[in-house]
Write an enzyme that holds these catalytic residues in place. Structure first.
Site, mmCIF file in Angstrom:
data_model
loop_
_atom_site.group_PDB
_atom_site.id
_atom_site.type_symbol
_atom_site.label_atom_id
_atom_site.label_comp_id
_atom_site.label_asym_id
_atom_site.label_seq_id
_atom_site.Cartn_x
_atom_site.Cartn_y
_atom_site.Cartn_z
ATOM 1 N N TYR A 116 13.679 -35.231 16.111
ATOM 2 C CA TYR A 116 14.882 -34.504 16.915
ATOM 3 C C TYR A 116 14.645 -33.050 16.732
ATOM 4 C CZ TYR A 116 19.278 -32.972 18.378
ATOM 5 O OH TYR A 116 20.393 -32.034 19.137
ATOM 6 N N SER A 118 18.946 -26.602 19.596
ATOM 7 C CA SER A 118 19.647 -26.746 18.478
ATOM 8 C C SER A 118 19.224 -25.865 17.294
ATOM 9 C CB SER A 118 19.354 -28.373 18.046
ATOM 10 O OG SER A 118 19.703 -28.689 16.970
#
Length: 275
Positions: free
Chosen positions: A159, A136
């Site tokens: 995350y 990401s």
């Protein structure tokens, strides 16, 4: 050449769109999901697209390492060879942030599960194979205590740290296997694409999922990734790029990679004792 490709988290979002592209190209697609109804629906959709390939389904909850082990065993029973593993499944927000194994679910699903699954399936993969780990643009320095399940984090922090940890691990294994085993590459498929996770986390529709599906298809099949082991591809910029600086720091990266492997080792020992 027809390939056998396992995609985790492939009942919706980028995973499903990638599976559709690969099935339509005639490859054997192994769908994974947690929900049996969604798995059956995804398999039906893919079966209408297949051109000489096959579709199989595998159910597992990747927040449970025992399920990850069972998934690897099931794939190994059915296949002597796996050409591509796409570790796509991911979690951002959940009402139950701590797993049965005592880990933050973001680290469990986004980091530990793909690392464990990759380790277990490597014997099925040849040097021409590929392991694609979903990273990401959101990457943040990893707190070892949080990775080990001893410190709670916010959704966003957990995350971002889980994605950097996976990127570090991918780089380490990719460089280790370079020229000897499958290509291992981490890919940011594109920021804020319209997956269920983005919609739930940020309350926005998000961008076209086809952007993410296309780069995963390229990573799985195209020659541009044939020598990319250990690298990070940033689809926001459309090129191979440097990940977070911590991933390039041998000391910081080594600490996290060693901790990931230690967690996997401990969980494996506990499971063996419970049998």
């Amino acid at each position: 050449m027809q390939k056998t490709i396992l995609i985790t988290g492939s009942t919706d979002g980028i995973g499903l769109e990638t599976a559709k592209l690969l099935a339509a190209a005639g490859h054997n697609v192994l769908l994974h999901g947690r929900n049996p109804d969604k798995l059956a629906k995804a398999a039906k959709a893919l079966s209408a697209l297949t051109k000489g390939g096959s579709v199989e389904t595998y159910q597992a909850d990747l927040s449970r390492m025992a399920d990850v082990e069972a998934l690897a065993e099931a794939v190994t029973r059915q296949h002597a060879r796996l050409d591509v593993l796409i570790n796509n499944a991911g979690v951002y927000r959940t009402p139950e942030p701590v797993t049965a194994d005592g880990l933050d679910i973001r680290f469990a699903v986004n980091t530990i599960a793909p690392c464990l699954l990759t380790r277990r399936l490597l014997p099925l993969m040849q040097a021409s194979g590929r392991v694609i780990n979903l990273s990401s643009a959101a990457q943040a320095p990893v707190d070892p205590q949080a990775l080990a399940g001893k410190t709670a984090l916010s959704d966003g922090a957990a995350y971002a740290q889980s994605k950097l940890a996976l990127t570090m691990w991918s780089r380490s294994l990719g460089l280790q296997l370079k020229g000897q085993g499958p290509v291992v590459v981490s890919v940011n498929p594109g920021s804020m694409l319209g997956s269920k996770m983005v919609k739930e986390a940020f309350g926005v529709a998000g961008g076209d999922l086809a952007i993410g599906a296309d780069i995963l298809r390229r990573a799985a099949l195209d020659t541009e990734f044939a020598a990319a082991s250990g690298l990070y591809f940033d689809n926001d910029s459309g090129r191979f790029a440097d990940p977070h600086p911590d991933a390039l720091d041998p000391r910081k990266s080594g600490e996290i990679v060693d901790l990931v492997d230690l967690i996997i080792s401990k969980l494996t020992q506990e499971q063996e004792q419970d049998r």
